[in-house]
Scaffold this motif. Structure first.
Motif, PDB file in Angstrom:
ATOM      1  N   ILE A  78       0.832  -1.198   0.000  1.00 54.81           N
ATOM      2  CA  ILE A  78       0.000   0.000   0.000  1.00 54.81           C
ATOM      3  C   ILE A  78       0.873   1.256   0.000  1.00 54.81           C
ATOM      4  CG2 ILE A  78      -1.562   1.383   1.436  1.00 54.81           C
ATOM      5  CD1 ILE A  78      -2.960  -1.231   2.189  1.00 54.81           C
ATOM      6  N   LYS A  79       1.914   1.258   0.840  1.00 53.61           N
ATOM      7  CA  LYS A  79       2.813   2.420   0.907  1.00 53.61           C
ATOM      8  C   LYS A  79       3.457   2.676  -0.452  1.00 53.61           C
ATOM      9  CE  LYS A  79       6.816   1.750   2.716  1.00 53.61           C
ATOM     10  NZ  LYS A  79       7.633   1.893   1.466  1.00 53.61           N
ATOM     11  N   ASN A  80       3.970   1.624  -1.081  1.00 49.08           N
ATOM     12  CA  ASN A  80       4.657   1.784  -2.361  1.00 49.08           C
ATOM     13  C   ASN A  80       3.701   2.262  -3.448  1.00 49.08           C
ATOM     14  OD1 ASN A  80       7.066   0.940  -1.205  1.00 49.08           O
ATOM     15  ND2 ASN A  80       6.749  -1.205  -1.765  1.00 49.08           N
ATOM     16  N   ASN A  81       2.486   1.740  -3.455  1.00 51.01           N
ATOM     17  CA  ASN A  81       1.504   2.164  -4.445  1.00 51.01           C
ATOM     18  C   ASN A  81       1.052   3.600  -4.190  1.00 51.01           C
ATOM     19  OD1 ASN A  81       0.039  -0.021  -6.444  1.00 51.01           O
ATOM     20  ND2 ASN A  81       1.153  -0.987  -4.772  1.00 51.01           N
ATOM     21  N   PHE A  82       0.857   3.938  -2.921  1.00 47.69           N
ATOM     22  CA  PHE A  82       0.348   5.264  -2.583  1.00 47.69           C
ATOM     23  C   PHE A  82       1.304   6.357  -3.026  1.00 47.69           C
ATOM     24  CE2 PHE A  82      -0.614   8.924   0.041  1.00 47.69           C
ATOM     25  CZ  PHE A  82      -1.994   8.945   0.033  1.00 47.69           C
ATOM     26  N   PHE A  83       2.609   6.087  -2.939  1.00 42.67           N
ATOM     27  CA  PHE A  83       3.592   7.123  -3.251  1.00 42.67           C
ATOM     28  C   PHE A  83       4.141   7.012  -4.671  1.00 42.67           C
ATOM     29  CE2 PHE A  83       3.680   7.490   1.355  1.00 42.67           C
ATOM     30  CZ  PHE A  83       3.717   8.857   1.511  1.00 42.67           C
ATOM     31  N   LYS A  89       5.493  15.597 -10.229  1.00 40.03           N
ATOM     32  CA  LYS A  89       4.767  16.818  -9.867  1.00 40.03           C
ATOM     33  C   LYS A  89       5.777  17.893  -9.485  1.00 40.03           C
ATOM     34  CE  LYS A  89       1.255  14.279 -10.516  1.00 40.03           C
ATOM     35  NZ  LYS A  89       0.656  14.282 -11.842  1.00 40.03           N
ATOM     36  N   THR A  90       5.792  18.991 -10.262  1.00 42.37           N
ATOM     37  CA  THR A  90       6.851  19.991 -10.103  1.00 42.37           C
ATOM     38  C   THR A  90       6.461  21.163  -9.222  1.00 42.37           C
ATOM     39  OG1 THR A  90       6.131  21.064 -12.150  1.00 42.37           O
ATOM     40  CG2 THR A  90       7.861  19.394 -12.329  1.00 42.37           C
ATOM     41  N   LEU A  95       0.927  18.708  -6.851  1.00 43.30           N
ATOM     42  CA  LEU A  95       1.162  17.540  -6.007  1.00 43.30           C
ATOM     43  C   LEU A  95      -0.027  17.303  -5.084  1.00 43.30           C
ATOM     44  CD1 LEU A  95       3.119  15.342  -4.873  1.00 43.30           C
ATOM     45  CD2 LEU A  95       3.827  17.057  -3.199  1.00 43.30           C
ATOM     46  N   ILE A  96      -0.486  18.359  -4.425  1.00 43.01           N
ATOM     47  CA  ILE A  96      -1.592  18.222  -3.477  1.00 43.01           C
ATOM     48  C   ILE A  96      -2.869  17.810  -4.200  1.00 43.01           C
ATOM     49  CG2 ILE A  96      -2.995  19.384  -1.739  1.00 43.01           C
ATOM     50  CD1 ILE A  96      -0.011  18.890  -1.016  1.00 43.01           C
ATOM     51  N   LYS A  97      -3.112  18.390  -5.368  1.00 38.23           N
ATOM     52  CA  LYS A  97      -4.308  18.032  -6.138  1.00 38.23           C
ATOM     53  C   LYS A  97      -4.276  16.557  -6.512  1.00 38.23           C
ATOM     54  CE  LYS A  97      -7.037  19.216 -10.223  1.00 38.23           C
ATOM     55  NZ  LYS A  97      -7.181  20.131 -11.397  1.00 38.23           N
ATOM     56  N   PHE A  98      -3.117  16.079  -6.956  1.00 39.21           N
ATOM     57  CA  PHE A  98      -2.991  14.680  -7.341  1.00 39.21           C
ATOM     58  C   PHE A  98      -3.218  13.762  -6.147  1.00 39.21           C
ATOM     59  CE2 PHE A  98      -0.494  10.799  -8.076  1.00 39.21           C
ATOM     60  CZ  PHE A  98      -1.047  10.378  -9.273  1.00 39.21           C
ATOM     61  N   ILE A  99      -2.596  14.101  -5.013  1.00 37.33           N
ATOM     62  CA  ILE A  99      -2.756  13.273  -3.812  1.00 37.33           C
ATOM     63  C   ILE A  99      -4.211  13.240  -3.379  1.00 37.33           C
ATOM     64  CG2 ILE A  99      -2.234  13.154  -1.340  1.00 37.33           C
ATOM     65  CD1 ILE A  99       0.602  14.071  -1.997  1.00 37.33           C
ATOM     66  N   ASP A 102      -6.491  11.622  -6.818  1.00 36.65           N
ATOM     67  CA  ASP A 102      -6.114  10.269  -7.211  1.00 36.65           C
ATOM     68  C   ASP A 102      -5.993   9.349  -6.008  1.00 36.65           C
ATOM     69  OD1 ASP A 102      -4.855   8.663  -9.694  1.00 36.65           O
ATOM     70  OD2 ASP A 102      -3.727   8.174  -7.880  1.00 36.65           O
ATOM     71  N   ARG A 103      -5.402   9.839  -4.932  1.00 37.64           N
ATOM     72  CA  ARG A 103      -5.152   8.966  -3.783  1.00 37.64           C
ATOM     73  C   ARG A 103      -6.398   8.738  -2.935  1.00 37.64           C
ATOM     74  NH1 ARG A 103      -1.745   7.274  -7.137  1.00 37.64           N
ATOM     75  NH2 ARG A 103       0.429   7.369  -6.556  1.00 37.64           N
ATOM     76  N   ILE A 104      -7.344   9.651  -2.986  1.00 39.92           N
ATOM     77  CA  ILE A 104      -8.630   9.357  -2.343  1.00 39.92           C
ATOM     78  C   ILE A 104      -9.300   8.198  -3.073  1.00 39.92           C
ATOM     79  CG2 ILE A 104     -11.015  10.202  -2.152  1.00 39.92           C
ATOM     80  CD1 ILE A 104      -9.979  12.764  -1.006  1.00 39.92           C
ATOM     81  N   HIS A 105      -9.203   8.214  -4.393  1.00 46.95           N
ATOM     82  CA  HIS A 105      -9.731   7.082  -5.166  1.00 46.95           C
ATOM     83  C   HIS A 105      -8.997   5.800  -4.798  1.00 46.95           C
ATOM     84  CE1 HIS A 105     -11.392   4.771  -8.467  1.00 46.95           C
ATOM     85  NE2 HIS A 105     -10.159   4.487  -8.880  1.00 46.95           N
ATOM     86  N   PHE A 106      -7.677   5.885  -4.649  1.00 44.23           N
ATOM     87  CA  PHE A 106      -6.875   4.732  -4.249  1.00 44.23           C
ATOM     88  C   PHE A 106      -7.362   4.178  -2.907  1.00 44.23           C
ATOM     89  CE2 PHE A 106      -3.407   3.127  -1.643  1.00 44.23           C
ATOM     90  CZ  PHE A 106      -2.761   2.224  -2.464  1.00 44.23           C
ATOM     91  N   ILE A 107      -7.592   5.062  -1.944  1.00 46.09           N
ATOM     92  CA  ILE A 107      -8.047   4.629  -0.621  1.00 46.09           C
ATOM     93  C   ILE A 107      -9.433   4.001  -0.711  1.00 46.09           C
ATOM     94  CG2 ILE A 107      -8.737   5.441   1.671  1.00 46.09           C
ATOM     95  CD1 ILE A 107      -6.537   7.589   1.407  1.00 46.09           C
TER      96      ILE A 107
END
Length: 206
Positions: A78-83, A89-90, A95-99, A102-107
């Motif tokens: 999970i850690k490796n996939n999450f990050f 992201k420059t 970066l925050i938008k992606f996290i 995308d990462r809410i969907h991941f969760i």
């Protein structure tokens, strides 16, 4: 099945271990993910895996021990996939938008197992080593957050990795819990608000 669990199932399938132990782990992974830990008996695991219950207890002292052996590598998966896919992201807003999006969907996709992990942490089934490595290991969450802090100097340098973790987890986890557990209405405006909250807390000069 989510990508995290599918990846881990593939790892198990290719792992060098006794065939009976491999069958028990792969079957337990599917049953715990689909039916939950407490609704899954060792008898059902044995039947689905085509082994005896004795085979389960040959390799694991209890069902709790079996779960712990499953969860520790899944935490790392999970850690490796999450990050993943964050290095391109420059700027901090991107970066925050992606996290947040995308990462809410991941969760949400992996929510059943993530919820199971939280339950086992709260009930003490996961060993200290399991979640210490997840957070504090050489490649753990805290180390990755420290890298973000270096790469994005607008993040307040006074913030510690545990504090940054809380800044991220607080609004994101609350959003997911409201949606997945409580069934409260959520919308895209909520995601934008979460992004603003996280950026404001990361860049605020204390």
């Amino acid at each position: 099945m989510s990508q995290v669990l599918a990846n881990y199932e593939e790892q198990l399938a290719n792992a060098k271990m006794p065939a009976g132990k491999k069958k028990v782990l792969i079957t337990s992974l599917k049953l715990f993910a689909n039916n939950g830990f407490h609704a899954t008996t060792t008898a059902k695991i044995a039947k689905e895996a085509g082994v005896s219950e004795g085979t389960i207890y040959k390799y694991f002292s209890s069902k709790d021990d079996l779960l712990a052996k499953l969860l520790q590598p899944i935490l790392m998966e999970i850690k490796n996939n999450f990050f993943s896919n964050l290095d391109d992201k420059t700027d901090l807003p991107s970066l925050i938008k992606f996290i947040v999006t995308d990462r809410i969907h991941f969760i949400e996709v992996n929510f059943d197992f993530i919820r199971l992990i939280f339950q086992e942490i709260l009930t003490g089934q996961l060993t200290d080593k399991s979640y210490q490595d997840f957070f504090s290991g050489n490649d753990g969450i805290f180390a990755k957050l420290k890298e973000f802090q270096v790469n994005f100097p607008e993040i307040n340098s006074v913030l510690t990795p545990p504090q940054i973790t809380r800044i991220f987890i607080g609004p994101i986890l609350t959003y997911v819990l409201q949606n997945k557990l409580l069934g409260l209405p959520v919308n895209n405006d909520d995601l934008e608000l979460i992004q603003k909250q996280i950026i404001a807390n990361l860049t605020f000069k204390y």
